[in-house]
Design a protein around this motif. Structure first.
Motif, PDB file in Angstrom:
ATOM      1  N   ILE A 115       0.836  -1.195   0.000  1.00 42.25           N
ATOM      2  CA  ILE A 115       0.000   0.000   0.000  1.00 42.25           C
ATOM      3  C   ILE A 115       0.872   1.246   0.000  1.00 42.25           C
ATOM      4  CG2 ILE A 115      -1.812   1.240   1.219  1.00 42.25           C
ATOM      5  CD1 ILE A 115      -2.671  -1.330   2.483  1.00 42.25           C
ATOM      6  N   PRO A 116       0.697   2.138  -0.977  1.00 39.41           N
ATOM      7  CA  PRO A 116       1.474   3.387  -0.995  1.00 39.41           C
ATOM      8  C   PRO A 116       1.107   4.301   0.163  1.00 39.41           C
ATOM      9  CG  PRO A 116       0.495   2.913  -3.152  1.00 39.41           C
ATOM     10  CD  PRO A 116      -0.146   1.980  -2.169  1.00 39.41           C
ATOM     11  N   ASP A 117       1.966   5.269   0.439  1.00 41.04           N
ATOM     12  CA  ASP A 117       1.706   6.264   1.480  1.00 41.04           C
ATOM     13  C   ASP A 117       0.388   6.989   1.209  1.00 41.04           C
ATOM     14  OD1 ASP A 117       4.230   5.499   2.209  1.00 41.04           O
ATOM     15  OD2 ASP A 117       5.166   7.463   1.909  1.00 41.04           O
ATOM     16  N   SER A 118      -0.319   7.338   2.266  1.00 38.15           N
ATOM     17  CA  SER A 118      -1.519   8.192   2.206  1.00 38.15           C
ATOM     18  C   SER A 118      -2.562   7.668   1.221  1.00 38.15           C
ATOM     19  CB  SER A 118      -1.114   9.628   1.823  1.00 38.15           C
ATOM     20  OG  SER A 118      -0.183  10.146   2.742  1.00 38.15           O
ATOM     21  N   SER A 119      -2.821   6.371   1.271  1.00 33.31           N
ATOM     22  CA  SER A 119      -3.755   5.758   0.329  1.00 33.31           C
ATOM     23  C   SER A 119      -5.206   5.799   0.786  1.00 33.31           C
ATOM     24  CB  SER A 119      -3.360   4.297   0.079  1.00 33.31           C
ATOM     25  OG  SER A 119      -2.149   4.209  -0.637  1.00 33.31           O
ATOM     26  N   TYR A 120      -5.428   5.844   2.107  1.00 38.13           N
ATOM     27  CA  TYR A 120      -6.791   5.797   2.647  1.00 38.13           C
ATOM     28  C   TYR A 120      -7.034   7.001   3.545  1.00 38.13           C
ATOM     29  CZ  TYR A 120      -6.863   0.932   1.094  1.00 38.13           C
ATOM     30  OH  TYR A 120      -6.812  -0.212   0.339  1.00 38.13           O
ATOM     31  N   ASP A 121      -8.245   7.565   3.454  1.00 39.48           N
ATOM     32  CA  ASP A 121      -8.569   8.694   4.319  1.00 39.48           C
ATOM     33  C   ASP A 121      -8.510   8.302   5.790  1.00 39.48           C
ATOM     34  OD1 ASP A 121      -9.303  10.802   2.372  1.00 39.48           O
ATOM     35  OD2 ASP A 121     -10.852   9.355   1.805  1.00 39.48           O
ATOM     36  N   LEU A 122      -9.032   7.127   6.101  1.00 45.63           N
ATOM     37  CA  LEU A 122      -9.139   6.675   7.483  1.00 45.63           C
ATOM     38  C   LEU A 122      -8.600   5.251   7.588  1.00 45.63           C
ATOM     39  CD1 LEU A 122     -10.332   7.116  10.371  1.00 45.63           C
ATOM     40  CD2 LEU A 122     -12.471   6.147   9.494  1.00 45.63           C
ATOM     41  N   VAL A 123      -7.735   5.016   8.580  1.00 40.60           N
ATOM     42  CA  VAL A 123      -7.227   3.671   8.842  1.00 40.60           C
ATOM     43  C   VAL A 123      -7.568   3.324  10.288  1.00 40.60           C
ATOM     44  CG1 VAL A 123      -5.217   2.146   8.838  1.00 40.60           C
ATOM     45  CG2 VAL A 123      -5.366   4.008   7.177  1.00 40.60           C
ATOM     46  N   LEU A 124      -8.157   2.156  10.487  1.00 42.47           N
ATOM     47  CA  LEU A 124      -8.747   1.803  11.778  1.00 42.47           C
ATOM     48  C   LEU A 124      -8.286   0.428  12.237  1.00 42.47           C
ATOM     49  CD1 LEU A 124     -12.510   2.219  12.693  1.00 42.47           C
ATOM     50  CD2 LEU A 124     -11.407   0.004  12.991  1.00 42.47           C
ATOM     51  N   VAL A 125      -8.051   0.299  13.529  1.00 44.67           N
ATOM     52  CA  VAL A 125      -7.810  -1.012  14.135  1.00 44.67           C
ATOM     53  C   VAL A 125      -8.577  -1.100  15.446  1.00 44.67           C
ATOM     54  CG1 VAL A 125      -5.739  -0.356  15.445  1.00 44.67           C
ATOM     55  CG2 VAL A 125      -6.048  -2.734  14.719  1.00 44.67           C
ATOM     56  N   GLN A 126      -9.177  -2.256  15.705  1.00 48.36           N
ATOM     57  CA  GLN A 126      -9.863  -2.495  16.970  1.00 48.36           C
ATOM     58  C   GLN A 126      -9.410  -3.851  17.511  1.00 48.36           C
ATOM     59  OE1 GLN A 126     -14.212  -1.816  18.785  1.00 48.36           O
ATOM     60  NE2 GLN A 126     -14.280  -3.160  17.010  1.00 48.36           N
ATOM     61  N   ASP A 127      -8.752  -3.826  18.649  1.00 49.83           N
ATOM     62  CA  ASP A 127      -8.302  -5.058  19.305  1.00 49.83           C
ATOM     63  C   ASP A 127      -7.453  -5.921  18.369  1.00 49.83           C
ATOM     64  OD1 ASP A 127      -9.572  -4.440  21.705  1.00 49.83           O
ATOM     65  OD2 ASP A 127     -11.465  -5.338  21.049  1.00 49.83           O
ATOM     66  N   GLY A 128      -6.579  -5.276  17.625  1.00 50.31           N
ATOM     67  CA  GLY A 128      -5.738  -6.026  16.698  1.00 50.31           C
ATOM     68  C   GLY A 128      -4.253  -5.838  16.920  1.00 50.31           C
ATOM     69  N   LEU A 129      -3.832  -4.623  17.282  1.00 45.33           N
ATOM     70  CA  LEU A 129      -2.400  -4.356  17.430  1.00 45.33           C
ATOM     71  C   LEU A 129      -1.774  -5.211  18.517  1.00 45.33           C
ATOM     72  CD1 LEU A 129      -2.135  -0.456  17.046  1.00 45.33           C
ATOM     73  CD2 LEU A 129      -1.763  -2.227  15.312  1.00 45.33           C
ATOM     74  N   HIS A 130      -2.533  -5.525  19.566  1.00 49.54           N
ATOM     75  CA  HIS A 130      -1.925  -6.277  20.659  1.00 49.54           C
ATOM     76  C   HIS A 130      -1.702  -7.750  20.300  1.00 49.54           C
ATOM     77  CE1 HIS A 130      -6.260  -7.004  21.697  1.00 49.54           C
ATOM     78  NE2 HIS A 130      -5.794  -8.198  22.026  1.00 49.54           N
ATOM     79  N   HIS A 131      -2.137  -8.173  19.126  1.00 45.83           N
ATOM     80  CA  HIS A 131      -1.793  -9.515  18.646  1.00 45.83           C
ATOM     81  C   HIS A 131      -0.431  -9.536  17.951  1.00 45.83           C
ATOM     82  CE1 HIS A 131      -5.582 -11.386  19.610  1.00 45.83           C
ATOM     83  NE2 HIS A 131      -6.264 -10.497  18.923  1.00 45.83           N
ATOM     84  N   LEU A 132       0.105  -8.363  17.657  1.00 49.03           N
ATOM     85  CA  LEU A 132       1.344  -8.286  16.887  1.00 49.03           C
ATOM     86  C   LEU A 132       2.567  -8.341  17.801  1.00 49.03           C
ATOM     87  CD1 LEU A 132       0.383  -5.341  14.471  1.00 49.03           C
ATOM     88  CD2 LEU A 132       0.051  -7.802  14.105  1.00 49.03           C
ATOM     89  N   ILE A 151      -7.551   5.603  13.631  1.00 47.65           N
ATOM     90  CA  ILE A 151      -8.305   5.248  14.839  1.00 47.65           C
ATOM     91  C   ILE A 151      -7.681   4.000  15.446  1.00 47.65           C
ATOM     92  CG2 ILE A 151     -10.494   4.337  15.714  1.00 47.65           C
ATOM     93  CD1 ILE A 151     -11.934   6.100  13.698  1.00 47.65           C
ATOM     94  N   VAL A 152      -7.353   4.078  16.730  1.00 50.53           N
ATOM     95  CA  VAL A 152      -6.771   2.945  17.451  1.00 50.53           C
ATOM     96  C   VAL A 152      -7.642   2.646  18.667  1.00 50.53           C
ATOM     97  CG1 VAL A 152      -4.773   2.080  18.728  1.00 50.53           C
ATOM     98  CG2 VAL A 152      -4.431   3.522  16.710  1.00 50.53           C
ATOM     99  N   MET A 245      -9.906   0.774  28.605  1.00 49.29           N
ATOM    100  CA  MET A 245      -9.838   0.775  27.147  1.00 49.29           C
ATOM    101  C   MET A 245      -9.439   2.155  26.630  1.00 49.29           C
ATOM    102  SD  MET A 245     -10.151  -1.075  24.430  1.00 49.29           S
ATOM    103  CE  MET A 245     -10.740  -2.504  25.366  1.00 49.29           C
ATOM    104  N   MET A 246      -8.639   2.178  25.561  1.00 52.40           N
ATOM    105  CA  MET A 246      -8.270   3.425  24.907  1.00 52.40           C
ATOM    106  C   MET A 246      -8.919   3.490  23.528  1.00 52.40           C
ATOM    107  SD  MET A 246      -4.540   4.950  23.742  1.00 52.40           S
ATOM    108  CE  MET A 246      -4.494   3.994  22.210  1.00 52.40           C
ATOM    109  N   VAL A 247      -9.683   4.544  23.296  1.00 53.13           N
ATOM    110  CA  VAL A 247     -10.210   4.856  21.972  1.00 53.13           C
ATOM    111  C   VAL A 247      -9.515   6.139  21.539  1.00 53.13           C
ATOM    112  CG1 VAL A 247     -12.246   5.414  20.610  1.00 53.13           C
ATOM    113  CG2 VAL A 247     -12.419   3.753  22.477  1.00 53.13           C
ATOM    114  N   ALA A 248      -8.647   6.036  20.560  1.00 47.29           N
ATOM    115  CA  ALA A 248      -7.805   7.182  20.198  1.00 47.29           C
ATOM    116  C   ALA A 248      -7.931   7.520  18.719  1.00 47.29           C
ATOM    117  CB  ALA A 248      -6.347   6.889  20.530  1.00 47.29           C
ATOM    118  N   VAL A 249      -7.849   8.814  18.438  1.00 50.32           N
ATOM    119  CA  VAL A 249      -7.818   9.315  17.068  1.00 50.32           C
ATOM    120  C   VAL A 249      -6.551  10.134  16.883  1.00 50.32           C
ATOM    121  CG1 VAL A 249      -8.919  10.868  15.406  1.00 50.32           C
ATOM    122  CG2 VAL A 249     -10.321   9.329  16.799  1.00 50.32           C
ATOM    123  N   VAL A 250      -5.831   9.863  15.827  1.00 49.41           N
ATOM    124  CA  VAL A 250      -4.661  10.661  15.458  1.00 49.41           C
ATOM    125  C   VAL A 250      -4.948  11.303  14.106  1.00 49.41           C
ATOM    126  CG1 VAL A 250      -2.208  10.653  14.893  1.00 49.41           C
ATOM    127  CG2 VAL A 250      -3.076   9.154  16.707  1.00 49.41           C
TER     128      VAL A 250
END
Length: 270
Positions: A115-132, A151-152, A245-250
């Motif tokens: 995926i190239p840089d800046s391809s999507y307006d919004l990128v979202l993850v819910q309960d996924g990063l902590h599996h990495l 959104i994280v 829980m953290m609901v964060a927007v950057v």
């Protein structure tokens, strides 16, 4: 011992091969929808009040999207360009069956080189990063491919998480450490990657105990269940700053040649 990436792939493959009912992702039951969607609605509200939410005009990528629950939600919220990504092909097949309008993409969240840089307006993850195994790398990849905002929604690092939260998730011989976020980690990861002091970081802390609240609410007649669940979270609202829980927007700054020197332009908020 296998890694957290293997955990995500193996767990989803097994779940998809044994479960034949995914109706909770598309149900019209008010209680299920409230418990399932309240964190996502909180995140979108943060964007909406700042004039940064235009579902019909924005593209969205969901990272670690599993069988597409978040994708179904966004599609029914009004987004018309939604892509669900996951390591598991089995999960993505279920996703397409739930909502044929969704695009799907097999993707490693730690390395989204396709995926190239800046391809999507919004990128979202819910309960996924902590599996990495490298959750901060997954987050900075989200920052890279996002055009406007990230959104994280992840467990929060704090006293509650340390006392009653799960530290290690196990699935057979597969294990991963549950990485928890807070304002400081989110700020540092954002600014160290973007090299920009004017990126907007909006962490919101809240309580999330949907299994317990759901069991409690279902002790009442169907008429009262949703009201009971809402009442529980309303009672907890004054102490959300202690939540698990953290609901964060950057919000990323506007593109600017000075971006990488730290003198980036402020995002447009209206």
């Amino acid at each position: 011992m296998k890694s957290g990436v293997d955990l995500q792939r193996a767990a989803m493959a097994e779940i998809c091969s044994t479960r034949d009912d995914w109706s909770f992702h598309v149900t019209s039951d008010p209680l299920t929808r409230f418990l399932r969607d309240r964190r996502l609605r909180t995140a979108l509200h943060i964007l909406r009040v700042r004039g940064l939410l235009e579902p019909a005009k924005q593209s969205a990528l969901i990272v670690c999207g599993g069988v597409g629950g978040e994708g179904v939600f966004l599609s029914r919220y009004g987004f018309t360009d939604v892509t669900v990504s996951d390591l598991s092909e089995e999960a993505l097949a279920v996703c397409r069956s739930l909502e044929p309008r969704l695009r799907t993409m097999p993707l490693n969240a730690e390395n989204m080189a396709e995926i190239p840089d800046s391809s999507y307006d919004l990128v979202l993850v819910q309960d996924g990063l902590h599996h990495l195994p490298r959750p901060v790398l997954g987050f900075t990849e989200m920052l890279r491919v996002a055009r406007r905002a990230v959104i994280v929604i992840e467990p929060h690092e704090g006293l509650v998480g340390r006392l009653i939260g799960t530290e290690w998730e196990r699935h057979g011989d597969v294990v991963n450490y549950v990485f928890r976020w807070n304002r400081s980690i989110l700020n540092q990861a954002t600014r160290s990657y973007l090299l920009c002091t004017r990126a907007i970081v909006l962490p919101h802390r809240m309580w999330d105990h949907n299994v317990v609240v759901g069991k409690l609410a279902r002790r009442f007649s169907e008429r009262w269940r949703l009201l009971v669940a809402k009442a529980v979270y309303q009672v907890l609202r004054p102490v959300n700053r202690l939540g698990n829980m953290m609901v964060a927007v950057v919000v990323k700054p506007d593109d600017n040649p000075a971006h990488r020197s730290g003198q980036c332009a402020a995002p447009k908020l209206s």
